[in-house]
Design an enzyme around this catalytic site. Structure first.
Site, short mmCIF file in Angstrom:
data_model
loop_
_atom_site.label_atom_id
_atom_site.label_comp_id
_atom_site.label_asym_id
_atom_site.label_seq_id
_atom_site.Cartn_x
_atom_site.Cartn_y
_atom_site.Cartn_z
N VAL A 158 -15.45 -75.19 -39.42
CA VAL A 158 -15.65 -75.90 -38.16
C VAL A 158 -14.36 -76.56 -37.69
CG1 VAL A 158 -16.86 -77.83 -37.07
CG2 VAL A 158 -18.11 -76.24 -38.55
N GLU A 163 -13.18 -77.49 -30.88
CA GLU A 163 -14.31 -77.77 -30.01
C GLU A 163 -13.97 -78.80 -28.95
OE1 GLU A 163 -14.73 -80.62 -33.47
OE2 GLU A 163 -14.15 -78.54 -33.14
N ASP A 205 1.50 -66.06 5.17
CA ASP A 205 1.62 -65.82 6.60
C ASP A 205 2.88 -66.49 7.12
OD1 ASP A 205 -0.71 -64.36 6.84
OD2 ASP A 205 -1.95 -66.13 7.16
N ASP A 520 -6.15 -67.11 7.31
CA ASP A 520 -6.88 -68.05 8.15
C ASP A 520 -8.01 -67.41 8.94
OD1 ASP A 520 -5.41 -66.58 9.94
OD2 ASP A 520 -4.13 -68.23 10.59
N ASP A 524 -9.47 -62.00 6.98
CA ASP A 524 -8.65 -62.25 5.79
C ASP A 524 -9.50 -62.53 4.55
OD1 ASP A 524 -6.27 -61.98 7.18
OD2 ASP A 524 -6.17 -64.09 7.71
N GLU A 589 -5.22 -79.41 -42.12
CA GLU A 589 -6.36 -79.66 -42.99
C GLU A 589 -6.63 -78.47 -43.90
OE1 GLU A 589 -9.69 -80.68 -40.61
OE2 GLU A 589 -8.59 -82.11 -39.39
#
Length: 641
Positions: A158, A163, A205, A520, A524, A589
């Site tokens: 785990v 997590e 644009d 716009d 589009d 660990e």
């Protein structure tokens, strides 16, 4: 006549070609009093609301099932199942919803980081299972109690699962979204924050985004008449104030000029904009409508015409609205003439064919020569960074919505060319330079002539030595493989259709680029949805474009987009630090436990010693680790990062 609605087939085919009075008559509406409350309610029931259809809401069951998309969630489930006691014990399962938090936002296409995390998660699952087996075997080899070995093996498995990462990612993205909103970039989808950090190409644009969208007519060209040569006029003044003169060889020109007058009339009548005078001393002249058309009204006013009076004298009877495919607009007035304006190449096509009226060979040659001269002049003006419009007259014609502009082919007479300047935004050049330094390539996508776009692109630094511009017809002739190969050398896409924007995005993505696309208009929307980051304009953008986009820029400014990308890179950097931190502490660990087991076997011959890390110690370290991630590592500013 029965009441018609714009949604009826018989009406929808040609409603745009009708004047407002006819539309009101067919709809049974009195413009003086409007609709009564009862009639409005009745039509609402019959026709429905005047609103875009809303997408169906996401079902709750689908939201629930998406929580189990990540492979890491199954490790946490397995751990919860294997640690079950025979006597009920109060226990926190906070890690399970935290691990599923990120998947709640996976409704949109996966971002680059999500793809990498998926690969990382699968590798981590395999490593965690391998660690579980290894710890159990080593523990049994040392003759440790099986329940204790299983608890430690599960806790180590785990501990390898970050997590806390989904929560950390959500916090980082939310903080980035808040900062971007303060800079004028509204994030509609949270995942877009991270995708911005991976952007490699920005397709923008030109008008209003790279430029100020404040059009000013600076040059006129009049074709040669029967007994004269072509003429060029300069226009003084800037902005929308009708102050300035029209000069020809340094001498003022006025609307009474026989060749100039029709150009000005076409500019005013084939026009939907309005020029509004200042409301008080502190305000200035403004334009209601398209800035390009507004600049034409200013031109006419500078020449001495009154646009409002001219429109009253020649009321509009019918029109063919501007079509992005044809790049033309035409109006018919009480005088019996049709005025046409649009892109020079489109207008000249209407003037190209010879008709029965051209019986004299000399006249045919003169007309063809004028057409060639007009094409050359249009290209020269475009090369000077001018947006060029052509205006033409079709005497004694009528407009038909069914035949459209085809009915005018060969009948138009070119009146002149009008060149407008749209100054670039001062801050855009610096923003483009920042893009280049960050490894992001800007690309201009414009409806203007490719020479106009290329001139502006060079001025802003978008186009460099050797870069080229490609227009819509050239793009249409290119195959997919040819387009992909040519993309690195294309800085400007000009005269492109909305559907071609979609193709450009797809070709860039096929090369592995992460694409941001601005837009716009309604058309589009497909390109905005297809792009990795669709950016809609907040001022000029339609609701359809905003709905399809992931980001809305409130000031329509390219520099704002670049600022959002910069913030996205900060978020992306923070997320990488979070992943590195969580993975490094997890491995610490694991290494401590494996080293202790290995030393016990090597030095003590497998003598059963107590485990150096108990399950409770591992979980306590996990809680501390998540605390530091949330409070110290995620909300980092650009300076701190």
């Amino acid at each position: 006549m029965p009441l018609l609605s714009p949604s009826d087939t018989a009406f929808a085919e040609h409603w745009h070609a009708l004047d407002s009075a006819e539309v009101l008559r067919r709809c049974g509406t009195d413009p003086a009093v409007g609709l009564s409350a009862d009639l409005a309610a009745q039509r609402l029931v019959e026709r429905g609301a005047n609103a875009l259809p809303e997408p169906p809401p996401r079902p709750l069951w689908r939201t629930f099932l998406r929580q189990f998309k990540s492979p890491l969630i199954y490790i946490l489930f397995a751990a919860a199942a294997l640690t079950g006691e025979s006597v009920p014990v109060s226990k926190s399962v906070q890690g399970v919803p935290q691990a599923a938090g990120l998947t709640e936002q996976a409704e949109e296409p996966r971002t680059p980081l999500e793809l990498r995390l998926e690969q990382f998660g699968r590798a981590l699952v395999g490593a965690a299972l391998g660690l579980f087996v290894l710890v159990v075997l080593l523990g049994l080899w040392r003759a440790l109690p099986l329940p204790e070995v299983l608890m430690v093996a599960i806790s180590q498995m785990v501990s390898m699962v970050p997590e806390g990462l989904p929560v950390a990612m959500t916090i980082a993205l939310a903080v980035g979204m808040q900062r971007m909103a303060g800079r004028g970039a509204i994030i509609r989808r949270l995942s877009a924050v991270e995708t911005l950090g991976s952007t490699t190409v920005i397709c923008s644009d030109k008008t209003g985004t790279l430029t100020r969208n404040e059009m000013t007519v600076t040059r006129l060209w009049l074709p040669p008449q029967a007994t004269g040569a072509a003429r060029t006029l300069e226009v003084e003044g800037t902005g929308y104030a009708p102050q300035g003169r029209l000069l020809e060889a340094g001498q003022p020109a006025h609307a009474v000029d026989a060749a100039l007058r029709p150009v000005l009339e076409a500019a005013v009548l084939c026009n939907d904009a309005e020029l509004l005078a200042p409301e008080d001393e502190r305000s200035g002249w403004t334009v209601l409508g398209d800035p390009t058309e507004g600049a034409l009204l200013v031109l006419a006013a500078k020449a001495g015409l009154d646009p409002a009076a001219l429109r009253r004298q020649a009321p509009r009877l019918a029109e063919l609205p501007f079509d992005s495919d044809n790049k033309l607009m035409a109006t018919c007035h009480g005088s019996g003439d049709v005025w046409v304006k649009g892109a020079p190449e489109a207008v000249l096509r209407l003037c190209a064919r010879n008709d029965a009226r051209m019986s004299a060979q000399a006249r045919e040659q003169a007309r063809e020569m004028a057409r060639e001269m007009a094409q050359e002049m249009a290209e020269w003006m475009a090369g000077q960074a001018l947006r060029v419009l052509a205006v033409a007259e079709v005497p004694g014609a009528a407009l038909d919505a069914q035949t459209g502009f085809d009915a005018l082919a060969g009948r138009a007479r070119l009146l002149g060319l009008i060149g407008q300047i749209d100054p670039p935004r001062e801050e855009v050049k610096l923003a483009v330079a920042e893009c280049r330094r960050a490894g992001i390539r800007p690309v201009m996508v414009t409806g203007d002539h490719k020479l106009t776009g290329l001139a502006i692109a060079r001025e802003l630094g978008i186009a460099r030595e050797g870069d080229q511009a490609v227009d819509g017809p050239e793009l249409e002739r290119m195959g997919e493989a040819e387009l992909r190969d040519a993309l690195p050398g294309i800085a400007v896409f000009a005269r492109v259709q909305p559907a071609q924007k979609l193709r450009i995005v797809g070709a860039l993505q096929a090369r592995g680029e992460v694409v941001a696309m601005t837009g716009d208009g309604v058309n589009d929307a497909p390109a905005l949805a297809r792009a990795d980051v669709g950016v809609a304009m907040g001022i000029t953008g339609t609701e359809v474009a905003k709905s399809a986009a992931k980001i809305v820029v409130t000031d329509d400014n390219f520099a704002t987009i670049v600022g959002a990308v910069q913030q996205g890179r900060v978020v992306y950097g923070n997320l990488k630090k979070v992943i590195l931190y969580l993975f490094a502490t997890s491995m610490a660990e694991v290494l401590v436990l494996l080293l202790a087991l290995a030393l016990a076997l090597a030095l003590l011959g497998g003598f059963p010693l107590p485990l150096v890390l108990l399950a409770s110690a591992v979980l306590w370290v996990e809680d501390l680790r998540k605390l530091w991630v949330r409070r110290g590592l995620v909300p980092r500013t650009p300076a701190a990062a």
